[in-house]
Design an enzyme around this catalytic site. Sequence first.
Site, mmCIF file in Angstrom:
data_model
loop_
_atom_site.group_PDB
_atom_site.id
_atom_site.type_symbol
_atom_site.label_atom_id
_atom_site.label_comp_id
_atom_site.label_asym_id
_atom_site.label_seq_id
_atom_site.Cartn_x
_atom_site.Cartn_y
_atom_site.Cartn_z
ATOM 1 N N LYS A 191 0.763 -1.198 -0.052
ATOM 2 C CA LYS A 191 -0.221 -0.133 0.090
ATOM 3 C C LYS A 191 0.734 1.311 0.084
ATOM 4 O O LYS A 191 1.334 1.602 0.988
ATOM 5 C CB LYS A 191 -0.948 0.153 1.283
ATOM 6 C CG LYS A 191 -1.754 1.024 0.893
ATOM 7 C CD LYS A 191 -2.368 1.599 2.314
ATOM 8 C CE LYS A 191 -1.844 2.871 2.758
ATOM 9 N NZ LYS A 191 -2.007 3.953 2.165
ATOM 10 N N GLU A 266 10.956 1.510 9.249
ATOM 11 C CA GLU A 266 11.865 2.471 8.876
ATOM 12 C C GLU A 266 11.236 3.942 9.113
ATOM 13 O O GLU A 266 10.137 4.374 8.365
ATOM 14 C CB GLU A 266 12.065 2.355 7.394
ATOM 15 C CG GLU A 266 12.996 1.233 6.936
ATOM 16 C CD GLU A 266 14.390 1.139 7.572
ATOM 17 O OE1 GLU A 266 14.891 2.183 7.743
ATOM 18 O OE2 GLU A 266 14.894 -0.156 7.485
ATOM 19 N N CYS A 300 13.828 11.154 4.994
ATOM 20 C CA CYS A 300 13.979 10.819 6.196
ATOM 21 C C CYS A 300 15.500 11.024 6.768
ATOM 22 O O CYS A 300 15.841 11.111 7.766
ATOM 23 C CB CYS A 300 13.611 9.282 6.175
ATOM 24 S SG CYS A 300 14.517 8.344 5.138
ATOM 25 N N GLU A 397 11.532 16.118 14.016
ATOM 26 C CA GLU A 397 11.737 16.346 12.426
ATOM 27 C C GLU A 397 10.727 17.250 11.849
ATOM 28 O O GLU A 397 9.370 17.099 11.832
ATOM 29 C CB GLU A 397 11.225 14.719 11.940
ATOM 30 C CG GLU A 397 11.515 14.684 10.527
ATOM 31 C CD GLU A 397 10.945 13.012 10.040
ATOM 32 O OE1 GLU A 397 9.896 12.672 10.195
ATOM 33 O OE2 GLU A 397 11.823 12.598 9.348
#
Length: 504
Positions: A191, A266, A300, A397
Amino acid sequence: MNVKNKTASAEILSHPPFQGKLFINGEWVNAEDGASLERYSPAHNKLVATYAQAGVADAEKAIAAARQAFDKGPWPRMLGAERAEVLRKVADGILAKKHEIALLETLENGKPLEQSLAEIEGAADLWHYAATLARNLHGDSYNTLGQDTLGVVLRDPIGVVSMITPWNFPFLIASQKLPFALAAGCTAVVKPAEVTSGTTVMLGDILLDAGMPAGVVNILVGRGRVIGEVMVNHQDVDMLSFTGSTEVGKKAVAKSAETLKKVSMELGGKNPQIIFDDCDWDAAVDASVFGIYFNAGQCCNSGSRILVHESIADKFVAEVVERSKQVKVGDPLVPGVQVGAITTDKQLETILSHIEGARKDGANIVLGGSRIDGEGMYIEPTIVTGVTPDMDIAKEEVFGPVLSVLTFKDLDEAIELANSTLFGLSAAVWSQDFSTCITAARRINAGTVWVNTFLEGHAELPFGGYRESGIGRELGRASVEEYTETKTLHMHLGKRTNWYVPKD
Ligand code: NAD
């Protein structure tokens, strides 16, 4: 700074939108309830794709197809060499369609076309690399357990794998998972993020052309909160491989625990580049700029923190600011543009609120800090100085083109700062002194440490994070093993000594 050339993209944008269906059991189908989903280009606000949108019933069907293909189908039982051949054909199929795939990636994601093309070529390389591993997967044996015992450790494919991917590198990240699971003999339901589904959907026809048996790979377009949740905790799924935010990742791990699956995660990062005073100046300035603006910082691995030695900080930051002003931001279809659009309106808001938060906390926005006016969603390259470790901008982040600058006195303080967030995905060390580089690299808590370079990758090198950046590793020689269970064969040779000895 903001490059706009509407004529270059007008022709491309006049094409009809891409149309995607669900790929279940080797067939293209509509959603059971007829639902659909649209995607508008973040750079041009034009309709670029429409999809059948999967609901719970479609997710159940896809999982059932993957289960059947694993339990009864040929794929897990084929020779490694046969699986390798199919994977090689997929790699070649990707390369044959690379321009088409790259264009859709750019239209949906907003990244410059040349960078999309490099991403698709890199992804094809991962399929080629996984093909080599398909023939090398093996277990272990022990001939050291005595005359009457032989121990053999088999590696079995783990089974059905749910793969959930984010929107920043949709095709590359799907290719960091799928070929490796397939090499092991697993089957999968994939997905992509709903805003960038197109390139993963395109993979369906490539798989069919390569001879992938029906049901081995199923591709669903749909919402994380709806079908993602089914994929995460379904009883017939054996493993979850997730790439996305730490926040959603934690929830997915908790949900998957209801049916206790293996998880590979991850997640996010707040990656430091440590700049020592003896660095190769030009390379370090360039990498600081590249590290934060590549993919508009929606990466990332983005080098979102610069930790610079206090003796060179002012001059170094001044040069990073000057070079940042030269970065070409604008329409990702225009050749030469280096930074494209922000992929979603939600992400645009998130980035702006982080900048505002930094301002309120007393940091200095020395470059940029705003949305660029006009068509499309763009944010100015932004540099924040006067950042202290306790500020949110130093810890959280941002996932945008926003660089935070902190300073340090010595190596110990640099390492303390580098390790001061909850993340541990990657880092870089810049020094021309070998000892400084290696000492720092050994003490940084991160899955990847670049030494005098940044953001390079190879299929051979494992990738993943410490702490809240993830669980497990992708790529590298061991990547296929992540998708296996071991089975111990404990074999007795000759007559066994009975436990029960009858009394006379
Ligand atoms: P996200 O967490 O919002 O979404 C990731 C995926 O999870 C999407 O497919 C989404 O539909 C799905 N999802 C959402 N809610 C779900 C739920 N309740 N259950 C199951 N699935 C659900 O992330 P994003 O915004 O698409 O991507 C950005 C994030 O991804 C950043 O934090 C970035 O650091 C991270 N990322 C990590 C890596 C890495 O390898 N470490 C690589 C790329 C991106």
